[in-house]
Design an enzyme around this catalytic site. Sequence first.
Site, mmCIF file in Angstrom:
data_model
loop_
_atom_site.group_PDB
_atom_site.id
_atom_site.type_symbol
_atom_site.label_atom_id
_atom_site.label_comp_id
_atom_site.label_asym_id
_atom_site.label_seq_id
_atom_site.Cartn_x
_atom_site.Cartn_y
_atom_site.Cartn_z
ATOM 1 N N ASP A 1 -53.158 13.557 -3.880
ATOM 2 C CA ASP A 1 -53.143 14.337 -5.171
ATOM 3 C C ASP A 1 -54.028 13.430 -6.142
ATOM 4 O O ASP A 1 -53.562 12.383 -6.446
ATOM 5 C CB ASP A 1 -52.034 14.798 -5.813
ATOM 6 C CG ASP A 1 -51.511 15.949 -4.743
ATOM 7 O OD1 ASP A 1 -51.825 16.376 -3.875
ATOM 8 O OD2 ASP A 1 -50.538 16.842 -5.193
ATOM 9 N N ASP B 1 -44.607 16.647 -0.753
ATOM 10 C CA ASP B 1 -45.632 17.493 -1.799
ATOM 11 C C ASP B 1 -46.867 17.181 -1.216
ATOM 12 O O ASP B 1 -47.295 17.561 0.139
ATOM 13 C CB ASP B 1 -45.708 17.144 -3.023
ATOM 14 C CG ASP B 1 -46.049 18.285 -3.917
ATOM 15 O OD1 ASP B 1 -46.132 19.464 -3.841
ATOM 16 O OD2 ASP B 1 -47.081 18.013 -4.947
ATOM 17 N N ARG C 1 -55.523 22.874 2.464
ATOM 18 C CA ARG C 1 -55.800 22.000 1.362
ATOM 19 C C ARG C 1 -56.209 20.750 1.977
ATOM 20 O O ARG C 1 -55.842 19.639 1.948
ATOM 21 C CB ARG C 1 -54.742 21.807 0.436
ATOM 22 C CG ARG C 1 -54.152 22.896 -0.087
ATOM 23 C CD ARG C 1 -53.289 22.533 -1.293
ATOM 24 N NE ARG C 1 -52.740 23.639 -2.138
ATOM 25 C CZ ARG C 1 -51.907 23.558 -3.438
ATOM 26 N NH1 ARG C 1 -51.580 22.580 -3.629
ATOM 27 N NH2 ARG C 1 -51.848 24.570 -4.193
ATOM 28 N N ASP D 1 -43.017 14.442 -7.553
ATOM 29 C CA ASP D 1 -43.257 15.341 -6.747
ATOM 30 C C ASP D 1 -42.946 15.167 -5.383
ATOM 31 O O ASP D 1 -42.655 16.105 -4.544
ATOM 32 C CB ASP D 1 -44.762 15.784 -6.833
ATOM 33 C CG ASP D 1 -44.978 16.486 -7.895
ATOM 34 O OD1 ASP D 1 -44.043 16.964 -8.881
ATOM 35 O OD2 ASP D 1 -46.121 16.663 -8.384
#
Length: 706
Positions: free
Chosen positions: A484, A480, A536, A456
């Site tokens: 994560d 990205d 986020r 990603d």
Amino acid sequence: MQRISIAISLISILFCSAILTRALPDEPEFGYDEDSANGPQHWGDIKEAWAACKTGQMQSPIDLSRNDVQVIPELGGLKFWTYNPQYATLSNRGHDVAVDYLRGDAGSIDIDGSSFSLVQIHWHWPSEHTIDGRRYDLELHMVHVSPQPDGTNKTAVVGVLYKYGSPDPLLSKVEQYLGDIPKENEEESIGEIDPSEIMSGKMFYRYIGSLTAPPCTEGIIWTIDKKIRSVSRRQVELLKDTVLKPRLVTWMLELSTMPKPRNLCGPYVGAHPDPEAVAHEVHRKVNASIARREMLSVSERDESSCLTGNPIDDCWKCDPDWPNNRQRLADCAIGFGQYAKGGKGGEFYVVTDSSDGDPVNPKPGTLRYAVIQNEPLWIVFPSNMMIKLSQELIFNSYKTIDGRGADVHIVGGGCITLQYISNVIIHNIHIHHCHPSGNTNVRSSPEHYGFRTLSDGDGISIFGAKDIWIDHCTLSRCKDGLIDAVMGSTGITISNNYLSHHNEVMLLGHSDDYLPDSGMQVTIAFNHFGEKLVQRMPRCRRGYIHVVNNDFTEWEMYAIGGSGEPTINSQGNRYMAPQNPFAKEVTKRVDTQQSKWKGWNWRSEGDILLNGAFFVASGEGLEVKYEKAYSVEPKSADRISLLTMSSGVLGNARDNNLGMWSRGPGDESTESGMEYTDEMSTTATIIPPSLFLLLLSSTTIFTVIL
């Protein structure tokens, strides 16, 4: 298995294309790991009936090399009859996802005068066939059969390769049913599926090959569309989840009744720590550090560089001999990642080579060579380094990257992948300008390398891993996410980092319906969410997320978002809202109605809300409140500044804008639209060998090339 180059015919003709994947029977005896005992190289030895897998002369798949193509018009056309919408079932076969037509009237094709009826469509990822050595992201097979006079069937498979892009129309019709297949080999009726949703092309490759899985029967007519189609990354992930999720859920349910050591690799199973107790312990340590600082006189506070009130930094920075006691850092983590020991107790490894030319056979002295080793290692750097990764950097367990004393930048392909491992500490590193890479082999341990699909482009990807601590890093400008954590990852602390210049900053949780993420536990503490961030910080799906004593400078959309009913405990943070009057809310429930999220446990305690920021709390017994800036106590604001004043890489500039060299293949601009024009602001400073060895005295040096 013998793979040979076969004469390939490229013919111009209009036909309805499809995506190729392996035609896999329901045999548990074989797998696709090249290094495993039941991998493709051993299929022919597992059963006598599979001997063709080893001795066959026309085995598939192959590389479709355009240099070997022969144009043979007299080979014969490929005539498609009209495909018909037909009732079908969807099944997870344990290795792929298949659509089976209940009756043989979904349509047919004509090859050289023979009629072949469509019986099945199925997908595999990544592609099996390659074109000029390139492997694509998805392959679909349309399997057709033609009954023969002797009672056997002749098989013809039509296929198309896909790369990431816009959604595929056929999968768009099927994807709504993918979550309804609870177990392997179970079928779900999905109504009528129209094969004509598969778009047509004009050119194709033709060759005679075999099934691509046992029994590897030869004589299969392969017809592969030359045109590369597009499929969305989300659609491929849904296919993967359909196959992987039942296995993981079953595995975790079985293991949950067994005692588990903390160093078990893979998704965290068994008992999780009491999250409220962990949150309370974080506050106790913060209060103890602040109390120690406040006991000093005013003059002592000004002169002291170690007693900041930050319990992590005070744990090791107050030791004047910390360069000789580097591994003490492993005892300083707080929160859910406090058990991450990294390479503590292992040897020191000195990175002396900043190159990364071969991801399969890395050179000794490189960072890649260090992180794949099996034994615990404490990895250090004798000089400033800029490590431009060729592919994602896949870690093995029990590793610490310790960038103290040097200015170390990690950029390029990947970047860092922590997949199904445990006990990793990443400390004092710049991570930025990470772009997608993959479709090649990458080594993950001394014994294993394997094919990696396109990544990603995350700064740090935590995938099914546990006991992870990311501290004092500066992260920005990745393709990205910056960080994560998905697929059952847990036991994570993200602390003292500086994050800036990014859109989707941090994702915690794979998907709303991925149950193993319910056990995810993450502490986010003492970070500075800096300039030009959009959203986020983090976005949470399931799990328990403790957001404590962070400084949120501003955001463009929202700071903390979530879906899938996560628990979010926000305590003692400072939220500075942007000037946009429509973006003042700290929180966002993503794609969820209030009737559902009003029961989620999202709470705000002692947060500082500035410039009109407000936090919408929810949960049983909690009143939804709109906190305004006028309720802020200035004393609390000063404390946040104290706790986060050293966030990011220690003693270095936080801006990671280092130039055009860090773009990924095909990238035309950054996520934010900014051009990279600045030169690297620091030059390499080599630490003399004698001094560096002195810093590592009383330890064992694993690799030193000075």
